[in-house]
Design a protein around this motif. Sequence first.
Motif, PDB file in Angstrom:
ATOM      1  N   ARG A 200       3.699  -3.749   6.699  1.00 26.54           N
ATOM      2  CA  ARG A 200       3.296  -2.546   5.951  1.00 26.54           C
ATOM      3  C   ARG A 200       4.147  -1.353   6.387  1.00 26.54           C
ATOM      4  O   ARG A 200       4.535  -0.524   5.569  1.00 26.54           O
ATOM      5  CB  ARG A 200       1.811  -2.284   6.196  1.00 26.54           C
ATOM      6  N   ALA A 201       4.444  -1.312   7.682  1.00 31.14           N
ATOM      7  CA  ALA A 201       5.251  -0.187   8.192  1.00 31.14           C
ATOM      8  C   ALA A 201       6.681  -0.249   7.659  1.00 31.14           C
ATOM      9  O   ALA A 201       7.284   0.783   7.398  1.00 31.14           O
ATOM     10  CB  ALA A 201       5.255  -0.189   9.722  1.00 31.14           C
ATOM     11  N   ILE A 202       7.220  -1.471   7.492  1.00 30.43           N
ATOM     12  CA  ILE A 202       8.616  -1.536   7.038  1.00 30.43           C
ATOM     13  C   ILE A 202       8.735  -1.582   5.511  1.00 30.43           C
ATOM     14  O   ILE A 202       9.837  -1.479   4.978  1.00 30.43           O
ATOM     15  CB  ILE A 202       9.414  -2.704   7.692  1.00 30.43           C
ATOM     16  N   ALA A 203       7.586  -1.713   4.810  1.00 27.21           N
ATOM     17  CA  ALA A 203       7.629  -1.792   3.341  1.00 27.21           C
ATOM     18  C   ALA A 203       8.254  -0.540   2.740  1.00 27.21           C
ATOM     19  O   ALA A 203       8.950  -0.610   1.732  1.00 27.21           O
ATOM     20  CB  ALA A 203       6.231  -2.009   2.773  1.00 27.21           C
ATOM     21  N   SER A 204       7.998   0.608   3.368  1.00 27.68           N
ATOM     22  CA  SER A 204       8.549   1.837   2.780  1.00 27.68           C
ATOM     23  C   SER A 204       9.929   2.164   3.372  1.00 27.68           C
ATOM     24  O   SER A 204      10.409   3.287   3.226  1.00 27.68           O
ATOM     25  CB  SER A 204       7.582   3.001   2.951  1.00 27.68           C
ATOM     26  N   ASP A 205      10.521   1.167   4.037  1.00 26.78           N
ATOM     27  CA  ASP A 205      11.893   1.270   4.528  1.00 26.78           C
ATOM     28  C   ASP A 205      12.124   2.484   5.431  1.00 26.78           C
ATOM     29  O   ASP A 205      12.982   3.332   5.143  1.00 26.78           O
ATOM     30  CB  ASP A 205      12.852   1.320   3.326  1.00 26.78           C
TER      31      ASP A 205
ATOM     32  N   TYR B 119       0.811  -1.223   0.000  1.00 31.27           N
ATOM     33  CA  TYR B 119       0.000   0.000   0.000  1.00 31.27           C
ATOM     34  C   TYR B 119       0.851   1.284   0.000  1.00 31.27           C
ATOM     35  O   TYR B 119       0.619   2.183  -0.809  1.00 31.27           O
ATOM     36  CB  TYR B 119      -0.952  -0.035   1.208  1.00 31.27           C
ATOM     37  N   PRO B 120       1.864   1.385   0.891  1.00 35.51           N
ATOM     38  CA  PRO B 120       2.636   2.640   0.913  1.00 35.51           C
ATOM     39  C   PRO B 120       3.349   2.913  -0.413  1.00 35.51           C
ATOM     40  O   PRO B 120       3.512   4.067  -0.799  1.00 35.51           O
ATOM     41  CB  PRO B 120       3.668   2.434   2.030  1.00 35.51           C
ATOM     42  N   LEU B 121       3.747   1.841  -1.117  1.00 36.88           N
ATOM     43  CA  LEU B 121       4.422   2.060  -2.402  1.00 36.88           C
ATOM     44  C   LEU B 121       3.426   2.553  -3.448  1.00 36.88           C
ATOM     45  O   LEU B 121       3.720   3.432  -4.247  1.00 36.88           O
ATOM     46  CB  LEU B 121       5.096   0.767  -2.879  1.00 36.88           C
ATOM     47  N   ARG B 122       2.230   1.955  -3.408  1.00 35.55           N
ATOM     48  CA  ARG B 122       1.216   2.376  -4.394  1.00 35.55           C
ATOM     49  C   ARG B 122       0.829   3.837  -4.153  1.00 35.55           C
ATOM     50  O   ARG B 122       0.615   4.581  -5.114  1.00 35.55           O
ATOM     51  CB  ARG B 122      -0.012   1.475  -4.296  1.00 35.55           C
ATOM     52  N   VAL B 123       0.758   4.240  -2.871  1.00 32.28           N
ATOM     53  CA  VAL B 123       0.451   5.644  -2.574  1.00 32.28           C
ATOM     54  C   VAL B 123       1.517   6.552  -3.193  1.00 32.28           C
ATOM     55  O   VAL B 123       1.225   7.653  -3.648  1.00 32.28           O
ATOM     56  CB  VAL B 123       0.357   5.860  -1.041  1.00 32.28           C
ATOM     57  N   ASP B 124       2.737   6.028  -3.252  1.00 33.23           N
ATOM     58  CA  ASP B 124       3.829   6.796  -3.870  1.00 33.23           C
ATOM     59  C   ASP B 124       3.822   6.699  -5.394  1.00 33.23           C
ATOM     60  O   ASP B 124       4.735   7.198  -6.048  1.00 33.23           O
ATOM     61  CB  ASP B 124       5.190   6.276  -3.368  1.00 33.23           C
ATOM     62  N   GLY B 125       2.836   5.986  -5.942  1.00 32.79           N
ATOM     63  CA  GLY B 125       2.713   5.913  -7.400  1.00 32.79           C
ATOM     64  C   GLY B 125       3.546   4.812  -8.030  1.00 32.79           C
ATOM     65  O   GLY B 125       3.696   4.765  -9.259  1.00 32.79           O
ATOM     66  N   ILE B 126       4.084   3.891  -7.210  1.00 34.30           N
ATOM     67  CA  ILE B 126       4.905   2.809  -7.779  1.00 34.30           C
ATOM     68  C   ILE B 126       3.973   1.714  -8.305  1.00 34.30           C
ATOM     69  O   ILE B 126       3.127   1.191  -7.563  1.00 34.30           O
ATOM     70  CB  ILE B 126       5.880   2.246  -6.717  1.00 34.30           C
ATOM     71  N   THR B 127       4.132   1.377  -9.567  1.00 36.51           N
ATOM     72  CA  THR B 127       3.260   0.356 -10.171  1.00 36.51           C
ATOM     73  C   THR B 127       4.062  -0.821 -10.725  1.00 36.51           C
ATOM     74  O   THR B 127       3.474  -1.824 -11.124  1.00 36.51           O
ATOM     75  CB  THR B 127       2.435   0.963 -11.338  1.00 36.51           C
ATOM     76  N   ASP B 128       5.378  -0.704 -10.759  1.00 31.85           N
ATOM     77  CA  ASP B 128       6.226  -1.763 -11.311  1.00 31.85           C
ATOM     78  C   ASP B 128       6.028  -3.048 -10.507  1.00 31.85           C
ATOM     79  O   ASP B 128       6.360  -3.113  -9.314  1.00 31.85           O
ATOM     80  CB  ASP B 128       7.693  -1.289 -11.247  1.00 31.85           C
ATOM     81  N   ARG B 129       5.498  -4.059 -11.189  1.00 33.23           N
ATOM     82  CA  ARG B 129       5.123  -5.308 -10.516  1.00 33.23           C
ATOM     83  C   ARG B 129       6.326  -5.963  -9.817  1.00 33.23           C
ATOM     84  O   ARG B 129       6.203  -6.516  -8.726  1.00 33.23           O
ATOM     85  CB  ARG B 129       4.543  -6.263 -11.574  1.00 33.23           C
ATOM     86  N   ARG B 130       7.473  -5.881 -10.466  1.00 37.07           N
ATOM     87  CA  ARG B 130       8.652  -6.531  -9.893  1.00 37.07           C
ATOM     88  C   ARG B 130       9.030  -5.869  -8.556  1.00 37.07           C
ATOM     89  O   ARG B 130       9.299  -6.539  -7.568  1.00 37.07           O
ATOM     90  CB  ARG B 130       9.816  -6.431 -10.899  1.00 37.07           C
ATOM     91  N   ILE B 131       8.990  -4.536  -8.553  1.00 37.98           N
ATOM     92  CA  ILE B 131       9.335  -3.817  -7.314  1.00 37.98           C
ATOM     93  C   ILE B 131       8.315  -4.145  -6.220  1.00 37.98           C
ATOM     94  O   ILE B 131       8.665  -4.405  -5.064  1.00 37.98           O
ATOM     95  CB  ILE B 131       9.383  -2.293  -7.560  1.00 37.98           C
ATOM     96  N   LEU B 132       7.036  -4.170  -6.616  1.00 40.36           N
ATOM     97  CA  LEU B 132       5.990  -4.457  -5.617  1.00 40.36           C
ATOM     98  C   LEU B 132       6.154  -5.875  -5.065  1.00 40.36           C
ATOM     99  O   LEU B 132       6.078  -6.094  -3.844  1.00 40.36           O
ATOM    100  CB  LEU B 132       4.597  -4.282  -6.239  1.00 40.36           C
ATOM    101  N   ASP B 133       6.409  -6.839  -5.968  1.00 46.21           N
ATOM    102  CA  ASP B 133       6.567  -8.235  -5.520  1.00 46.21           C
ATOM    103  C   ASP B 133       7.767  -8.379  -4.580  1.00 46.21           C
ATOM    104  O   ASP B 133       7.694  -9.031  -3.537  1.00 46.21           O
ATOM    105  CB  ASP B 133       6.775  -9.168  -6.728  1.00 46.21           C
ATOM    106  N   GLU B 134       8.868  -7.761  -4.978  1.00 43.01           N
ATOM    107  CA  GLU B 134      10.083  -7.875  -4.149  1.00 43.01           C
ATOM    108  C   GLU B 134       9.876  -7.233  -2.779  1.00 43.01           C
ATOM    109  O   GLU B 134      10.300  -7.765  -1.753  1.00 43.01           O
ATOM    110  CB  GLU B 134      11.266  -7.185  -4.854  1.00 43.01           C
TER     111      GLU B 134
END
Length: 278
Positions: free
Chosen positions: A187-192, A134-149
């Motif tokens: 979810r909290a650590i997903a955005s590093d 979720y936090p990555l999508r809020v940042d507009g990241i849609t690259d499936r590979r990045i999301l999966d990793e």
Amino acid sequence: MTDSAMLEPSARPAPPQETTYHFVTSPEGSVIDVSDFKLWYGSSQALYDINLTFQRGLVTALIGPSGCGKSTLLRSLNRMNDLIDGLSIDGQITINGQDIYGPGVDVIALRKRMGMVFQKPNPFAMSIYDNVVYPLRVDGITDRRILDETCERALRGSALWDEVKDRLKESALGMSGGQQQRLCIARAIASDPEVLLMDEPCSALDPIATAKIEELIDELRGHYTIIIVTHNMQQAGRVSDNTAFMYLGRLIEYGKTETIFTAPKVPQTRDYVTGRFG
Ligand SMILES: Nc1ncnc2c1ncn2[C@@H]1O[C@H](COP(=O)(O)OP(=O)(O)OP(=O)(O)O)[C@@H](O)[C@H]1O
């Protein structure tokens, strides 16, 4: 039993004006520095002259009787209090030297550097996968590979991967309470973030789920600077390197956890950790 034992808060002796310090320092120094910080809700002062540093990569517990200001201090660190009407502050809080209440601070960006985990697990009504990224999508990241990793890294980081890797598309609401809380940590650590703020993260969990969160905190130590509010003194003793004891809005003693619990230097800390008041 001391004179302050079992007294109503209003009848307890005034706290000492000076804080006693004997905390453990990190070789990497501090991440957050709180200087002469004061906070008022309207005309009611909730924090008085708080001075402390949160050491990089260590776990710090905030303890003290109900209403002493633990959550207020925690929420001040990522400006979660900002929306409260009538709130005013004085003093300074810096993260890596940047004044978080300074002019022009991007509060959203600040909160990304500080993941927050609340008392009750609060997964969103969406899949496990979608919660984590979720936090990555809020940042507009849609690259499936990045999301999966990121999803796998965060779920491994929160000790949940093996339990959920085959049901990432299932609703997060079908997980147990303990799993939901570990999902919230994922979810909290997903955005590093650099810092993880935890406000009584185990208060809604049973002892087994609590033990898993405590193990997880131990694994996250070093990777993140963790600040945890807890009413559970055994928990503070088990998970933290340093403990800050607060009383009536003041920081009374900030020291190595083992010393706080076995040989505190201030009588009020001793009375609290031995259960004479709370
Ligand atoms: N939104 C608010 N508006 C007004 N006063 C508040 C607000 N939040 C907290 N307070 C007051 O500020 C003081 C500190 O509260 P805080 O919740 O930080 O304490 P705490 O140590 O975290 O307590 P607990 O352990 O019960 O959660 C209390 O007197 C509380 O009533």
